[in-house]
Motif scaffolding. Structure first.
Motif, PDB file in Angstrom:
ATOM      1  N   THR A  64       0.931  -1.172   0.055  1.00  0.00           N
ATOM      2  CA  THR A  64      -0.039   0.079  -0.062  1.00  0.00           C
ATOM      3  C   THR A  64       0.916   1.249  -0.003  1.00  0.00           C
ATOM      4  OG1 THR A  64      -0.083   0.045   2.434  1.00  0.00           O
ATOM      5  CG2 THR A  64      -1.792  -1.136   1.293  1.00  0.00           C
ATOM      6  N   ASN A  65       0.377   2.185  -0.605  1.00  0.00           N
ATOM      7  CA  ASN A  65       1.277   3.432  -0.763  1.00  0.00           C
ATOM      8  C   ASN A  65       1.020   4.347   0.413  1.00  0.00           C
ATOM      9  OD1 ASN A  65       2.266   3.016  -3.691  1.00  0.00           O
ATOM     10  ND2 ASN A  65       0.036   3.027  -4.025  1.00  0.00           N
ATOM     11  N   PHE A  66       0.227   4.259   1.418  1.00  0.00           N
ATOM     12  CA  PHE A  66       0.300   4.978   2.428  1.00  0.00           C
ATOM     13  C   PHE A  66      -0.038   3.815   3.653  1.00  0.00           C
ATOM     14  CE2 PHE A  66      -3.672   5.576   0.900  1.00  0.00           C
ATOM     15  CZ  PHE A  66      -4.602   5.592   1.921  1.00  0.00           C
ATOM     16  N   ASN A  67       0.099   4.173   4.982  1.00  0.00           N
ATOM     17  CA  ASN A  67      -0.103   3.222   6.162  1.00  0.00           C
ATOM     18  C   ASN A  67      -1.157   1.817   5.908  1.00  0.00           C
ATOM     19  OD1 ASN A  67      -1.696   2.397   8.643  1.00  0.00           O
ATOM     20  ND2 ASN A  67       0.068   3.541   9.614  1.00  0.00           N
ATOM     21  N   PRO A  68      -0.583   0.973   5.742  1.00  0.00           N
ATOM     22  CA  PRO A  68      -1.478  -0.380   5.313  1.00  0.00           C
ATOM     23  C   PRO A  68      -2.854  -0.284   6.078  1.00  0.00           C
ATOM     24  CG  PRO A  68       0.757  -0.730   5.449  1.00  0.00           C
ATOM     25  CD  PRO A  68       0.517   0.366   5.971  1.00  0.00           C
ATOM     26  N   LYS A 126       8.355   4.184  -9.528  1.00  0.00           N
ATOM     27  CA  LYS A 126       8.520   4.668 -10.793  1.00  0.00           C
ATOM     28  C   LYS A 126       7.073   4.986 -11.368  1.00  0.00           C
ATOM     29  CE  LYS A 126      12.800   2.315 -12.069  1.00  0.00           C
ATOM     30  NZ  LYS A 126      13.689   3.307 -11.615  1.00  0.00           N
ATOM     31  N   GLY A 127       7.186   6.147 -12.126  1.00  0.00           N
ATOM     32  CA  GLY A 127       5.723   6.476 -12.609  1.00  0.00           C
ATOM     33  C   GLY A 127       5.311   7.932 -11.988  1.00  0.00           C
ATOM     34  N   ARG A 128       4.054   8.264 -12.244  1.00  0.00           N
ATOM     35  CA  ARG A 128       3.436   9.521 -11.889  1.00  0.00           C
ATOM     36  C   ARG A 128       2.141   9.424 -11.358  1.00  0.00           C
ATOM     37  NH1 ARG A 128       3.687  13.254 -17.214  1.00  0.00           N
ATOM     38  NH2 ARG A 128       3.249  11.098 -18.044  1.00  0.00           N
ATOM     39  N   THR A 129       1.706  10.385 -10.323  1.00  0.00           N
ATOM     40  CA  THR A 129       0.551  10.376 -10.083  1.00  0.00           C
ATOM     41  C   THR A 129      -0.208  11.529 -10.632  1.00  0.00           C
ATOM     42  OG1 THR A 129       1.050  11.830  -8.303  1.00  0.00           O
ATOM     43  CG2 THR A 129       1.042   9.655  -7.681  1.00  0.00           C
ATOM     44  N   CYS A 130      -1.613  11.417 -10.740  1.00  0.00           N
ATOM     45  CA  CYS A 130      -2.580  12.385 -11.315  1.00  0.00           C
ATOM     46  C   CYS A 130      -3.730  12.300 -10.511  1.00  0.00           C
ATOM     47  CB  CYS A 130      -2.929  11.992 -12.752  1.00  0.00           C
ATOM     48  SG  CYS A 130      -3.991  13.154 -13.593  1.00  0.00           S
ATOM     49  N   GLN A 136       8.353   8.386  -2.099  1.00  0.00           N
ATOM     50  CA  GLN A 136       7.562   8.056  -3.196  1.00  0.00           C
ATOM     51  C   GLN A 136       6.541   9.425  -3.225  1.00  0.00           C
ATOM     52  OE1 GLN A 136       4.463   7.600  -1.894  1.00  0.00           O
ATOM     53  NE2 GLN A 136       4.831   6.050  -0.337  1.00  0.00           N
ATOM     54  N   ALA A 137       5.809   9.623  -4.326  1.00  0.00           N
ATOM     55  CA  ALA A 137       4.873  10.509  -4.425  1.00  0.00           C
ATOM     56  C   ALA A 137       3.726  10.551  -3.653  1.00  0.00           C
ATOM     57  CB  ALA A 137       4.518  10.657  -5.774  1.00  0.00           C
ATOM     58  N   ILE A 138       3.056   9.522  -3.066  1.00  0.00           N
ATOM     59  CA  ILE A 138       1.943   9.559  -2.375  1.00  0.00           C
ATOM     60  C   ILE A 138       2.297  10.183  -1.000  1.00  0.00           C
ATOM     61  CG2 ILE A 138       0.318   8.106  -1.115  1.00  0.00           C
ATOM     62  CD1 ILE A 138       0.241   7.945  -4.306  1.00  0.00           C
ATOM     63  N   SER A 139       3.408   9.696  -0.188  1.00  0.00           N
ATOM     64  CA  SER A 139       3.754  10.486   0.913  1.00  0.00           C
ATOM     65  C   SER A 139       4.049  12.058   0.448  1.00  0.00           C
ATOM     66  CB  SER A 139       5.070   9.796   1.502  1.00  0.00           C
ATOM     67  OG  SER A 139       4.960   8.672   1.960  1.00  0.00           O
ATOM     68  N   TYR A 140       4.560  12.371  -0.695  1.00  0.00           N
ATOM     69  CA  TYR A 140       5.063  13.834  -0.996  1.00  0.00           C
ATOM     70  C   TYR A 140       3.915  14.742  -1.277  1.00  0.00           C
ATOM     71  CZ  TYR A 140       7.581  17.338  -3.424  1.00  0.00           C
ATOM     72  OH  TYR A 140       8.233  18.609  -3.884  1.00  0.00           O
ATOM     73  N   THR A 141       2.682  14.054  -1.865  1.00  0.00           N
ATOM     74  CA  THR A 141       1.606  14.761  -2.223  1.00  0.00           C
ATOM     75  C   THR A 141       0.792  14.982  -1.045  1.00  0.00           C
ATOM     76  OG1 THR A 141       0.375  12.790  -3.062  1.00  0.00           O
ATOM     77  CG2 THR A 141       1.354  14.070  -4.743  1.00  0.00           C
ATOM     78  N   THR A 142       0.876  14.440   0.138  1.00  0.00           N
ATOM     79  CA  THR A 142       0.334  14.788   1.251  1.00  0.00           C
ATOM     80  C   THR A 142       1.078  15.622   2.191  1.00  0.00           C
ATOM     81  OG1 THR A 142      -0.755  12.346   1.316  1.00  0.00           O
ATOM     82  CG2 THR A 142      -0.667  13.581   3.238  1.00  0.00           C
ATOM     83  N   GLY A 143       2.248  15.418   2.129  1.00  0.00           N
ATOM     84  CA  GLY A 143       3.260  16.137   3.280  1.00  0.00           C
ATOM     85  C   GLY A 143       3.601  17.598   2.716  1.00  0.00           C
ATOM     86  N   VAL A 144       3.515  17.892   1.414  1.00  0.00           N
ATOM     87  CA  VAL A 144       3.685  19.169   1.085  1.00  0.00           C
ATOM     88  C   VAL A 144       2.630  20.066   1.389  1.00  0.00           C
ATOM     89  CG1 VAL A 144       4.018  20.737  -1.039  1.00  0.00           C
ATOM     90  CG2 VAL A 144       5.332  18.366  -0.884  1.00  0.00           C
ATOM     91  N   PRO A 145       1.193  19.619   1.129  1.00  0.00           N
ATOM     92  CA  PRO A 145       0.219  20.393   1.663  1.00  0.00           C
ATOM     93  C   PRO A 145       0.055  20.606   2.892  1.00  0.00           C
ATOM     94  CG  PRO A 145      -0.343  18.880  -0.118  1.00  0.00           C
ATOM     95  CD  PRO A 145       0.887  18.208   0.355  1.00  0.00           C
TER      96      PRO A 145
END
Length: 407
Positions: free
Chosen positions: A181-185, A304-308, A342-351
């Motif tokens: 899972t990309n955040f806490n399972p 690898k890859g991108r979120t949208c 990874q981007a899932i943590s990044y897109t939550t942490g930056v905001p």
């Protein structure tokens, strides 16, 4: 110099610590605390290596309001950024009231023993925070968070009334594991397996989890993915604060591989949140599963890859139908190069960092408990472009919006 206390040393906590350290003119003294101090120390070493800044670390049991309040006083923090578990929202809010400081989180409270996502418990703190002259900002992640701000920005600049809202979260990344899972399972699986609720004609309608799905093609070549309708907490606050919304839905992408593994885990009882006795010891199957799955904070190395992630919004402007799509695309590998995530943590942490910045600058600060869409969106939207989550928007025809045709 502003002093802040960050609570939580998972993947999101690491991103918040790094990003706060990169804005020294706002974030003066930073303390990172969690139940396991060694995790905080490892993050502090990375922050030092990447930014040259020292941050303090501490041990705290965030389930204990008195202990948390004592740490707040010891650090001299005026703002607590809660990126711990959603179960701990209320105890940390209690600690902030005790210590007389402002509060921010990224996800709404939920009880441990029931997979129930709603803001009622935290909204009940409105009078307490108002009387104390303190400010609490709820849901300053991406979804909830940025998606709320996207909606408020669209209403301010593009619509007289918003009628439909579809939030679409696509993770086009590949971490290379059989299942992760990309955040806490524990939180992820509770969220995904909960009953779906969407807003339609003045009420929430319940359907089976992920029973409605369709393909979605992201812009900028991210790809085509199957998206599934599920419940997400920002729907509750958005339809409350923007009452012209007639229908609101949340969609998230899942791969066939993820769904296959999840189905098996559900069938064998590993996603249960009620206790079972194993060899004389009481355990929660989902918590045990979390312990054996890959740590989301470690996925950045291979992903690898991108979120949208974005919103398809329809409504009226000057009496005429209008539709737009506002979105962000984030690259997993670029996130890892910048902050080791990874981007899932990044897109939550930056905001979370940006929300804290808004509060410390006094732009988003008034006594009480507030959701993101209740503040003016413009300064937050500007900061997204500056601090790593640039956004785009495109005009759609009503027909394109109805079919989610955005690419």
């Amino acid at each position: 110099m502003n002093k802040v206390l960050l609570i939580g040393a998972g993947g999101v906590g690491s991103v918040v610590a790094h990003k706060c350290a990169m804005v020294p003119e706002i974030f003066g003294e930073i303390t990172l605390a969690s139940r396991t101090k060694s995790k905080c120390d490892a993050i502090a070493e990375s922050v030092k290596a990447r930014t040259g800044r020292d941050i303090a670390t501490a041990q705290v049991d965030a389930d204990d309001p008195a202990q948390t309040a004592a740490l707040i006083r010891e650090t001299g923090a005026t703002l607590v950024v809660n990126v711990a578990l959603p179960y701990q929202d209320l105890t940390i809010m209690d600690a902030c009231l005790d210590a007389g400081v402002d509060y921010l989180d990224t996800a709404n409270y939920e009880p441990k023993d029931v997979a129930k996502f709603e803001y009622s418990w935290q909204w009940a703190y409105q009078e307490k925070f108002e009387k104390a002259g303190l400010s609490a900002l709820l849901g300053s992640g991406f979804d909830p968070g940025v998606t709320n701000v996207f909606t408020a920005w669209a209403l301010k600049h593009h619509f007289d009334e918003i009628h439909t809202l579809d939030i679409i979260d696509v993770n086009g990344g590949n971490h290379g594991h059989a299942f992760a899972t990309n955040f806490n399972p524990e939180i992820n699986i509770r969220e995904v397996t909960a009953e779906c609720r969407h807003w339609e004609d003045g009420a929430f309608v319940e359907t089976a989890p992920m029973s409605k799905h369709q393909p979605f093609t992201c812009p900028e070549g991210v790809g085509t993915y199957e998206i599934y309708r599920m419940y997400h907490e920002e729907l509750e606050s958005l339809v409350k604060h923007i009452p012209t919304i007639q229908r609101a839905q949340f969609w998230m992408s899942f791969s066939p591989n993820y769904l296959k593994h999840l189905e098996v885990l559900q069938n064998v009882g590993m996603t249960r949140i009620d206790p079972v006795v194993y060899q004389g010891v009481e355990i929660i199957p989902l918590q045990f599963l979390k312990a054996v799955l890959p740590n989301p904070g470690d996925l950045g190395v291979t992903t690898k890859g991108r979120t949208c992630i974005g919103n398809v919004i329809t409504g009226v402007k000057d009496g005429k139908p209008k539709a737009i799509y506002v979105y962000n695309i984030c690259d997993h590998e670029e996130c890892f190069r910048e902050v080791g995530s990874q981007a899932i943590s990044y897109t939550t942490g930056v905001p979370a960092m940006i929300g804290a910045k808004q509060m410390l600058e006094g732009k988003w600060k008034k006594p009480g408990v507030w959701n993101m869409e209740q503040y003016d969106p413009d300064s937050f939207m500007a900061d997204l472009n500056v601090h790593g989550l640039p956004w785009q928007f495109i005009e759609l025809t009503p027909e394109q919006a109805a079919g989610f045709v955005v690419a």
